[in-house]
Structure formats: C-alpha cells, structure tokens
Design an enzyme around this catalytic site. Structure first.
Site, PDB file in Angstrom:
ATOM      1  N   ALA A  53      19.353  57.559 -19.052  1.00 34.25           N
ATOM      2  CA  ALA A  53      18.554  58.582 -18.372  1.00 34.25           C
ATOM      3  C   ALA A  53      18.344  58.228 -16.904  1.00 34.25           C
ATOM      4  O   ALA A  53      18.535  59.067 -16.019  1.00 34.25           O
ATOM      5  CB  ALA A  53      17.210  58.749 -19.072  1.00 34.25           C
ATOM      6  N   GLU A  95      14.813  52.460 -26.132  1.00 34.64           N
ATOM      7  CA  GLU A  95      14.643  51.301 -27.013  1.00 34.64           C
ATOM      8  C   GLU A  95      13.239  50.714 -26.965  1.00 34.64           C
ATOM      9  O   GLU A  95      12.833  50.000 -27.880  1.00 34.64           O
ATOM     10  CB  GLU A  95      15.678  50.227 -26.640  1.00 34.64           C
ATOM     11  CG  GLU A  95      17.094  50.700 -26.899  1.00 34.64           C
ATOM     12  CD  GLU A  95      18.141  49.875 -26.170  1.00 34.64           C
ATOM     13  OE1 GLU A  95      19.044  49.366 -26.826  1.00 34.64           O
ATOM     14  OE2 GLU A  95      18.051  49.747 -24.935  1.00 34.64           O
ATOM     15  N   LYS A 127      12.347  54.773 -15.674  1.00 32.44           N
ATOM     16  CA  LYS A 127      12.898  53.662 -16.459  1.00 32.44           C
ATOM     17  C   LYS A 127      13.228  54.174 -17.863  1.00 32.44           C
ATOM     18  O   LYS A 127      12.774  55.233 -18.279  1.00 32.44           O
ATOM     19  CB  LYS A 127      11.911  52.497 -16.522  1.00 32.44           C
ATOM     20  CG  LYS A 127      11.781  51.795 -15.178  1.00 32.44           C
ATOM     21  CD  LYS A 127      10.937  50.527 -15.239  1.00 32.44           C
ATOM     22  CE  LYS A 127       9.470  50.845 -15.366  1.00 32.44           C
ATOM     23  NZ  LYS A 127       8.615  49.677 -15.041  1.00 32.44           N
ATOM     24  N   GLY A 156      23.806  57.288 -32.206  1.00 30.53           N
ATOM     25  CA  GLY A 156      24.628  56.119 -31.897  1.00 30.53           C
ATOM     26  C   GLY A 156      23.871  54.834 -32.181  1.00 30.53           C
ATOM     27  O   GLY A 156      24.253  54.046 -33.015  1.00 30.53           O
TER      28      GLY A 156
END
Lengths: 186, 331, 715
Positions: C515, C674, C670, C244
C-alpha cells in the site's frame, strides 16, 4: 436415466453421459464424464466460475450452491446426480448492476477481502436464512425442541461455520447477514 | 478418481440387484464417498445412486418409536419436530456434526457408513490395514492425537467419526437392512459396527449388496437427553470425544441411564460399564466419577491421544451432572 | 481538491467479487485463451532419496492423456542463482522435474496432462515410481545439536546482535524469566489454491501466464529464468488473487509445470495444486524453539533482554526468518542479545507466512513479558510502558513515529482493562473460567522500488496502471482514492488497472509494503501528470496525457537509515476456558494500531481484524504436523489443519489512531497487512493464563495442554 455415449467401447473412461441441468433457471445440456463434480461442471464446462474450488473435499465451503433452495457443497456431488434439480449459483443471485440484498450488504459491510470465498459465503447465507426461517435449530440453539429461532450473532456464526474465510472477514460477514436478516424481519 | 459407470436406482429392490455386480457401490449423499474417491481410497467401478429412492420419510411407529428412512438427509432429521422434542439427543448430535451444507446432503445411511478420519487411511502412500489389509498401521507410532482409546487393536486404532451414530447408539436404535436376496433384517446399531481386531477393513456387519433402508428408534427412553461434543475449534470439526447421555432420576436416585461415546473407538461406543455404575445410585458427583472411571477403566492411550482418557472422563462427568440437574449452567 | 484519501469508501471491485464476476487465474475463458488441457501433479512418496525407476506407460495409455512429463523428458531449465539486485528468493529460477533426486516429501515427480481434469487426476495414479529411499532428517526437536548460524537472515538482516553485557546483567537481575517457547509449522492456505493457466503463442515462443501471484515481476523473472526465456516474451496476468499471505510471493511448481507443458504441447494447460498438495509444495512458516530471557529490577525496569530463536531450514534453499529481530527496537534495556540459528531438515523450503518473524517471535516474547509482569505483580501494560525506549535501543537512531504507549493506553481504556481478573483463575462465568490478556504489536515498515503510470484522456477520465496486485488488500480501492484526490477527480472517473507485467513494475503485495509503495508511486505519477497539464495550460490534448511516478527502495532512502521505522499496536483479549474440558473460546478482542496515515478506514479495519484472527489461529488452532518417519505433513487438509471458522470468532474490533509518519513517505503511510497478527496470539495466550493460571508455552494452546494443569471441578 440418461443415455450413455460410448466413444470407445474398450475404455470405460472415455464414456460420457448426456445430462440436462437447470442452472439459474436455464436448461443446460452437457456431455460429461460421470466423474465430473457439479463444481467442475459449473466451472470447467459451463464457465460459471463464480462458484469457487477451495479444497474440493467439503472442508471450506467456497463451492456452496443452492440445490432446490438448499445449500450444499458442489465439490462433493456428481453433476450427473442433479438432473431435474433447480441449481442456483452466485451468478443467478444477482449481477454487479443488480445485486441481491445480501451481495449489496457484503459490499457495504466490507465482508470480504480477496473475494474467493465470497460467493460461497453469500450462497450459504441465502440457504442459512431460509433454514432459520423454517425454524431449524442449530448446535447453539439452547433448546432444540423450541420452534422459536432467534437469529442472534451466535446463531449466525454457528450456522455459517461451514464457510471458511482465510482473510478472516468473519465479523463483517456476520454484520452483513445480520443487516439482511433484520431487514427481512422489519 | 477411477472411471465408473453410473446408474440411478428406481426402487430399493432394483438397487440391491444393481449393486450386486463386482466393484459396484451405492452412492447417496456422496459427501464421504466422493471425498475418498478423489483420493483414490474408494475405487468403485459402478455407482448405484440411491439418493432418490423413496426412503426419505420419517414415520411414526405404532409403539411410539420413529422409523427414519435411510435417505433422509441429516438436516431434515435434525429439524424434524418429533426428533427435536422426543429425541433431542439425536437432533443435538446431528447439529454438532459437519456443516450446514454437508448436513443438507449427507444421508442417515451414509452417515452410519462414513469412514474414519485417520489421516493414514486417506493417504495411499501410508501403510494402513484398513485400506490395505496386512500393510500395517501407520497411526501406531505415528501422529495419533485423534485416535481410539477403547476397543482398538494392534492392527488399527482408527475411530468412527459420526456424531449421529453416537446418539442413536444411546437410543438403542435398530438398523433396517434390505439384503441381496430381498430379505429385510434388523440389526441393533450397537452391533452394526465392528471392532477392528485383525480385520479393520471389515467395518460393519453388512453383507455384500445389503442396503440400509432405515434406522428404527424405539420409543423415547425415560429421562433427559444431552449430547456433548468436545473439539479443537468451536464448529466444523470432528469430535475429540463426545458423549450422548440419557438419564432418569427419581428423588435423587438414578433410575435409568444410557451412555454412548464418540471419538474414542472404532465404533460408536456404548458405555455399559458407566450405565451399571449409575443405575440405582444417587445422582451425585461421586457417582458420576465412578461412572467415568468405570467407562474408561480399560482405556489405552497411544501417545498423542493419551489426554483423551481424562478428557472423556471429564466430559462424561459434566454431561451427567448437566443431564441430571436441569438448573446446571450450560456452557 | 476533494479529500478522498482515508475515506471509508466501499471497495471498487466489490460488486464484481460478490457476484462471482471477478476472474481469478484458473477462470479465464476469454475467447483468445482457448480450451485448456488439464495438468495434475504427481508427488514423491518419500522424503529423501532418488527415483530409481519411473514408468509412465500405463499413464500414457490412459484415456485422454496428452503428456506425462518426468525428469526423463522435461526440458532443460535454469538453475537457481541468487540475484544480487533483489535480496529475496522469489525472483530466482525454480526448476521442476530436473533430476531424479528427491529432497522432500511430495516433491513433483511427474505432471500428467490430459483432455479433462478427471482424466488427468485418474492417470496421475498410473505413474509407477520406484524410489531408492535414503534416511532423512525430519524431526526438528531431535536435531538441535545440528543448529548453525546463517550468514544473514532474509533481506540481509543481521543474524545476531549484542549490546552491553547480557550475561552479567541477567545474572545480577532481581527478577528473572528464562523460558523456552515452541511454535509449530503453519501454512498460509489462502482460499484460492496455487494455480496457473499457461497459454502459449507463436509455437510456444511467447507465453501468457494467468497466475495467482502476489508479485507479478517476481513471477515473470522466475518463469523467464527457469524456462530460459526472454522475460519480454512472457506476459503475466493476475487481476484478482484469492489471497496470498506470503504463499504466493513466488510462483511454485504449478506455474512452472503448466508453462513447460503448454510450451511443449503448444496448447493452453492449466494446473491447480490440490489442497493436500499445497501442504507439500508451498513453503510453510518454520517451526521454532525460542528461548527468552528477561532480567528486571523490582520496579519492572528491564536490565537484560535476550531472544534466541532456533528454526529449521532446507539445506537446498536456506531461508532464515528474522524471528527475534523486532526485539532490537521494541523495548529498552542496556544489556541485550538476539540470536538466530537454523536446523537443517529434509523438508520443503520454508517461506514467508503472514508477518514472518514478528508473528512467531512476538508469541514468545510477549508471553514472556506477561510472565515477568506476573512475577513482578505489575500491570502488564505498565510494565511495557516502563520499558518504552526514547530512541531505537540498538541502532541509536530516533523513531520516525512510534505511539506504542498511546495504543496501549487507548486500548486499555476502551477494553476495560482495569476490570481484569487480578489473580489468575479467579473469575468464573457459569462453566467458564474467564481471563484477560494483552500484548504489544510491532512490525517493521519496509519500502521497495515501485513504479506506476497515470494516463488521462481528453474525456477527463484517468487510468492508473501498475503491476501491483490486489490480493484482497484493497489496492484497487486505495489507488483509486489516491489518484482521485491527487487529480481532483471523482472516484468514478478513475480506473485502476493492476496485475499485468506490461504495466510499470513493483514489488507487488507482501511484507506490508504494497500500500505504501504503490500509493506513493501513484501520487508521484499524478503530480507529474498535473505538472504536464499545467505546462499545457490546463488543457488535455486529444491524445491525452501520461506520466510515470516512482519511489526508491529503502536502501536508497536515507530516512530508513536515519530513523527506526515500524508500525505499532496493542491487543486486548478476553477468553473463556471450559472448567471441565478446557476448551478455549475467545469472547472478545480489541486491537489499537498506529500505522501512520490510513488510506481507507473501512478496508484497513477489515484487514486489521483479519490479521487479529490469524493471531487467534496461531494461539489456539493452527499446527501442521510432520510424521518424523516419512517427512510428510500428516494433517494436510482443511479438515485436520484447523483454521478459525465463524463460530470461533466473536465481536472483534480494530481501531486505528489517526496519524501521519512524515519520515516514511510523502503520504505518511505505513503498512498494516501484517501488523495486527503480531502480538495477537500472545494476548490470547496471556488471557488463557489469566483465566486458568496455566501457562502453555507450546503453541498452539489446545485443550490437552491445559487439561493437566486444571483439576476437575467437582459438582
């Protein structure tokens, strides 16, 4: 030459052709528009969707299958051109319960993320290993005249460059292929 | 992709007959033709499949040359032991092109006939004299980073994308053709592709219906051979510029030189000016620089591709240095 | 309880994916789907204007054609209206073929539906369209005088910030860097195209959409609002998504058009964008012009810091990327300024592309930091360490968990940073100039409302359900691990089911929130289930037990107000630059990251490496080029829009510092999806400078930009 079924003599577009393909060892009979690519024949007519359509123009490698043992892009060839050929797709290579060694190595090395380029990577690797075994040189082979092909990581990378992975699992893919290539040597 | 009928030719004579009908085209590997048919750039109404014709062999010729069947696929030619040892520049060029998958399908004949990668050519909404004569050239004044610096015209600045043909041009290859009248003729590869002029849609000297049956390589020329391709990523990309060089030197003096360039013109470009600047000159940096300057003296940039002139000169300079000095570091 | 969280277990969906048995949206041939028709999109060939006349007669007469839909016969659709409950545009209506007006090149003007794909594609060329073209504005660089300040950036982030007195401090700084960087348009281009298989039920009263989407709830909302339907009558199915990277946060024309056609024809219809169409119909990362000003004392201490980003926006759908916002918490400096401006252009709306904001922003900022280090003759690592803030410098709150310095020190040690060429252009290896570069990474940590359900049967097998997606991120695997650990079950007794709108809702995969959101929601569901089991004296009744878990969004979680929360990292790269041709090749690369607790060290490492390779593409390869005459992307395929291939990628490693961010959430997790792109490209750019002494500020760094700065190396 296959016989042509004429559904509508006024319209050439309605003409389909009966062809017989040998896919994963099975004879399959199809009635196809001659424009049907091998890729679309697999996915849309035989529902063998393991072979992926990424770009439809030979620019990504997701559609890689093996024809008579050689890897090709299924998007850039017509199904009708492959009568009497032996076509091997990812489905013919192994199944979740009985994975091919390369498939198992891809799982172990986490050599994929989204999985969409993966069947193409694996089929390409099968063909690539056969090419190396046959002594074919590559762009990074220092001496193309030499028959002694050592499948270094650099060689694997160059030879697999026709398979794009946008998740960029490249280092893990190379590791998986290296594992299998080394196993084959020892 | 427009509708078409399909037939598989059983022999070469039948093929040239079959292709004589209006709208008919040969299909071999299909890697470029089908690509363009999907984009509605190529619009054949009948396909004559010549991929299974018995034209795949690579045969020794009595004079020491090789005859490479037009239906031999790129990978078989690149892997052929005779090509690898006697014509390594050809093997290197083939291996620098496309991908393993494409080389397994693309034929020698089809490689010579592949169309330009000019993005305006493959966009039916853009003006393109090659696709639609008289419509104009969108690349001029447009994005022309990959375009020609030699031999272009105001009608077309497209380049020929082949690597293989560049090496073959340096090797003085001949193209063997079978005509609609069943006659065989040979054309020097250097004369096979045309410059765009005012008719960029006419890309080769092929006559209607004529089929490439083989490429004939003369005996290997003296000297060392090297193909160098420069591109924006490490593999699976078309050349910004490429150089095929075959150079012989004796006691530091160049005795024979063949040079050809890819990515710079509408056809594989034979560097005759560079050759003249090399032969009988010392194999030195000054000579290589003179050859590079001579080769691109008439080069013209169109904006985005201006850099190609300097890049091509440097690529030639370095390739000459490497091919004449075996100990030179290879990149 | 067996510890499962963090273990580097293989992907649970791996065997299906490697054998071609994972079913993506276009590939559903189940019996209840039926034989679909094929739709092919026809795109506008002008960039601005309107359709004067459209004639579908020839197309309609073509073999196999069932429907040609244009603005003349398309059903009435909902209009885009901002949804105050969701600060992102993906949940908003997206009508197609709703007017003759053309706002960007390639905009759909027709959908041709036929019995076969071949027929639909052929007939798409038979739709005759005449346009009234109007002059359009397509050239970013020529329109900077039109730049304006948006009200806010996406997610309500402030457009501008200022602390102290930047101008005076910068004027008085001993060492100054004032540079402008440009970044190009970039596309996500996941390997699976944007596709939809639309299946109508009950005469089109109900719809099933098999769709390639990152956010199931957004897909359902957009479809319902566009087709003016009750969302409950729309079923979204997305078990596997072929990547994606932002481009599937929202569904696009392929989904809306497939559903409109399926509803009208009362037959299944599938539509896939061609690769070329994706370049015109899916949003791209905006191009940018970024001015970075750094003012420092001789000792390297920053006294003034400014990052001003100018980007483009489509006036129809303004979307402002927070390109300089990360700087508000990255480095200390008493006087600081960040600014965002938009230039309106007649191009398709820009969208998220992996790490929007940080990815292009850090290319500029971390290049500028390298320039400052060079100007000061300082080690770039030490320069950054010297400007490490103790509290968030603009919000004046503590960091939840930072560890940037540790990432840099660990990376420098492992990489052999001390062996870097001290002077640019000073190291040769055969025909290569060799250079090292580094850059810092930071990426904000978001949180979004998420629900999950866990059910355990009398047989002791558990099922986890959420409309969360696995776009290659490993969701199936990590949620299996979390549920197995929380329920005290072996992994093979837990089955995770994702990507269906009938399951509890989430914000799916995106923004690096997937996540952390879903693992914490699953954990809560498991805890609730265990509580129920305890209440039942540890017995599972015959009908089984079920529980839901939920987490709130960041705006409802005080920790996100009271702490500055980001993940951090450091990149180290070594490049070679060909001494003659200036071809640039990465030789090795290392990333060290701190992102709280890691749920699966194997899949996390893969994702981090993948992100670093995106940084390679951003630094060296990727650029979508607009033809400023037509407004079309010229290089709109994968042969000309270059992304890295195998041969471009050498040995790359990613290391994660074990950690636990107790302010982030109960699992201490966390996002990492990205983080590893952020700064990666800058480390390569800095390595190119170190190799050559040539600083390229116009990305990507292609050989033609280095060539003029590097003289021919004589034989």
């Amino acid at each position: 030459m296959s016989n042509v079924v004429d559904r509508n003599s006024a319209d050439i577009a309605a003409k389909t052709t009966q062809i017989a393909l040998t896919i994963n060892g099975l004879d399959r009979r199809l009635e196809l528009d001659p424009r049907t690519s091998l890729l679309d024949a697999l996915r849309e007519h035989l529902h063998l969707t393991g072979t992926k359509k990424g770009c439809d123009h030979g620019q990504c490698g997701a559609c890689t299958v093996l024809i008579n043992g050689r890897r090709i892009n299924a998007c850039l060839t017509l199904a009708v051109m492959h009568e009497d050929d032996d076509i091997l797709t990812i489905e013919g290579l192994g199944s979740p319960g009985a994975l091919h060694t390369l498939q198992a190595a891809f799982v172990e090395r986490d050599a994929f993320q989204c999985g969409y380029c993966t069947p193409g990577q694996i089929c390409s690797a099968v063909g690539m290993l056969a090419e190396a075994k046959a002594g074919w040189p590559s762009h990074v082979t220092a001496d193309v005249g030499s028959r002694d092909i050592v499948l270094t990581d650099g060689e694997i990378r160059e030879r697999m460059s026709g398979n794009i992975c946008r998740c960029a699992a490249y280092p893990n893919i190379v590791a998986a292929i290296r594992d299998v290539a080394e196993d084959a040597r020892t | 992709m427009r509708p078409f009928t399909y037939e598989r030719a059983t022999d070469s004579r039948a093929a040239v007959t079959a292709v004589s009908r209006a709208g008919a085209k040969y299909i071999s590997g299909g890697t470029n033709l089908l690509d363009l048919m999907k984009l509605d750039i190529e619009q054949p109404s009948h396909l004559v499949d010549i991929s299974r014709l018995p034209l795949k062999d690579i045969d020794e010729l009595p004079d020491g040359g090789l005859r490479i069947g037009a239906q031999a696929v790129n990978s078989d030619v690149a892997a052929d032991g005779r090509v690898r040892t006697r014509y390594p520049v050809l093997s290197q060029a083939l291996l620098a092109g496309a991908s393993g998958q494409l080389r397994n399908k693309a034929s020698v004949g089809g490689n010579l006939l592949q169309r330009t990668r000019c993005p305006y050519f493959s966009d039916t909404a853009a003006a393109c004299n090659k696709r639609e004569p008289g419509s104009g050239c969108s690349a001029i004044g447009g994005f022309n980073r990959i375009h020609a610096i030699l031999g272009a015209s105001d009608a077309c600045i497209a380049t020929h994308p082949s690597d293989m043909a560049v090496a073959m041009t340096a090797l003085d290859a001949q193209v063997e053709l079978l005509g609609a009248d069943q006659a065989v003729r040979h054309v020097a590869l250097v004369d096979f592709h045309r410059l765009p002029g005012n008719t960029p849609h006419i890309e080769t000297v092929l006559q209607p219906g004529e089929m490439i049956t083989a490429v004939v390589l003369p005996p290997p020329p003296p000297g060392r051979q090297l193909y160098r391709k420069v591109r924006d990523r490490a593999s699976y990309a078309f050349a910004l510029v490429s150089v095929a060089a075959i150079v012989a030197a004796e006691r530091g003096t160049i005795t024979a030189a063949r040079v050809a360039f890819g990515g710079v013109a509408h056809k594989p470009w034979r560097g005759t000016e560079a050759e003249a600047a090399l032969i009988d000159h010392p194999a030195s940096g000054a000579t290589f620089r003179a050859a590079a300057d001579a080769a691109f003296a008439s080069a013209v940039g169109r904006g985005h591709n201006n850099f190609k002139i300097e890049l091509a000169k440097r690529t030639l300079y370095r390739t000459l240095a490497q091919v004449t000095q075996p100990d030179e570091d290879t990149p | 309880m067996t510890a499962m969280i963090g273990k580097p277990v293989n992907r649970v969906d791996g065997p299906l994916k490697v054998s071609g048995q994972a079913t993506y949206a276009y590939e559903h041939w189940e019996n209840d789907v039926g034989q679909p028709l094929y739709g092919f999109i026809v795109g506008a060939t002008i960039g601005n204007g309107r359709i004067a006349r459209i004639d579908t007669t020839r197309a309609e007469r073509a073999a196999g054609v069932q429907l040609v839909m244009t603005h003349l016969n398309a059903p009435v659709q909902g209009i885009p209206t901002p949804d105050p409950s969701v600060p992102l545009p993906y949940w908003v209506a997206k009508p197609e073929l709703s007017s003759p007006d053309i706002h960007h090149y390639g905009q759909p003007v027709a959908l041709v539906v036929a019995t076969t794909f071949e027929q639909a594609r052929a007939a798409s060329n038979l739709v005759d369209v005449e346009y009234t073209a109007e002059p359009g504005h397509y050239e970013f660089a020529a329109r900077h005088d039109q730049a304006y300040a948006p009200k806010t950036l996406v997610m309500g982030i402030a457009t501008d910030t200022a602390v102290g007195d930047f101008d005076s401090a910068f004027a008085g700084a001993e060492v100054k860097i004032d540079q402008r960087f440009t970044t190009p348009y970039e596309f996500s281009q996941p390997m699976e195209p944007n596709v939809c298989l639309a299946v109508p039920h009950r005469d089109g009263e109900e719809l099933t959409a098999y769709v390639s989407t990152q956010i199931v709830s957004a897909a359902r909302a957009r479809i319902a609002k566009t087709l003016l339907m009750d969302p409950q009558r729309i079923d979204i199915v997305a078990p596997y998504i072929g990547g994606g990277f932002g481009s599937k946060l929202a569904v696009h024309a392929e989904t809306i058009l497939a559903l409109l056609a399926a509803r009208q024809l009362k037959q299944p219809v599938k539509v896939a964008m061609t690769r070329q169409q994706i370049f015109q119909l899916v949003g791209m990362r905006t191009t940018s012009s970024q001015r970075v000003r750094l003012g420092a004392e001789r000792d390297g201490r920053l006294v003034a810091l400014a990052h001003e980003a100018t980007m483009y926006a489509n006036p129809q759908e303004e979307w402002a990327e927070p390109m300089a916002a990360f700087l508000r918490s990255l480095y200390a400096a008493p006087n600081r300024l960040t600014r965002h401006r938009l230039v309106p252009l007649d191009l398709q709306g820009n969208e998220d592309v992996r790490a929007p904001g940080e990815a292009p922003g850090l290319l500029a900022l971390e290049s500028a930091m390298d320039e400052l280090a060079h100007a000061l003759a300082m080690d770039p690592v030490e320069l950054r360490i010297g400007n490490e803030p103790t509290r968030d410098p603009e919000r004046d709150v503590p960091f939840s968990d930072r560890r940037l310095v540790e990432c840099m020190r660990e990376g420098a040690h492992r990489f052999g940073w001390e062996g870097r060429p001290a002077r640019p252009g000073s190291r040769r290896d055969a025909r290569w100039l060799v250079g090292y570069g580094m850059a810092a990474a930071s990426r904000g940590h978001p949180q979004a409302p998420t629900k999950a359900r866990v059910r355990i049967g009398a047989d002791g097998n558990a099922v986890v359900q959420s409309d969360m997606t696995d776009i290659g991120t490993g969701t199936y695997t990590i949620l299996t691990q979390v549920a197995a650990e929380c329920l005290g079950l072996p992994m093979d007794r837990v089955r995770v089911e994702l990507g269906r709108s009938e399951f509890p809702t989430s914000w799916g995969s995106g923004g690096s929130w997937g996540a952390a959101n879903s693992s914490n929601a699953v954990r809560r569901a498991c805890e609730a289930l265990c509580e129920k089991q305890r209440t039942a004296d540890g017995r599972i009744p015959a009908e089984g037990l079920e529980a839901e878990g939920e987490i709130v969004g960041a705006s409802d979680d005080p920790n996100f107000t009271n702490y500055s929360m980001s993940s951090y990292g450091a990149h180290f790269a070594e490049v070679g630059v060909d001494i003659d041709t200036c071809e640039i090749r990465l030789r090795r690369m290392l990333g060290v990251f701190a992102a709280g607790r890691i749920l699966n060290h194997k899949t996390a490492r893969s994702q981090l490496i993948g992100g670093m390779i995106w940084g390679v593409g951003a630094a060296l390869h990727e650029e979508a080029v607009i033809d400023s005459r037509s407004g079309a992307f010229v290089n709109r395929d994968l042969a000309e829009y270059l992304v890295p291939v195998h041969a471009d990628i050498p040995e790359i490693d990613a290391i994660v510092l074990d950690g636990f961010d107790d302010k982030a959430n109960a699992l201490g997790v966390k996002g990492i999806g990205e983080l590893s792109i952020c700064g990666a490209g800058a480390s390569i750019a800095n390595a190119v400078f170190n190799a050559t002494g040539v600083r390229v500020r116009d990305f990507p760094i292609t050989l033609d930009k280095v060539l003029p700065g590097l003289p021919l190396a004589e034989v």
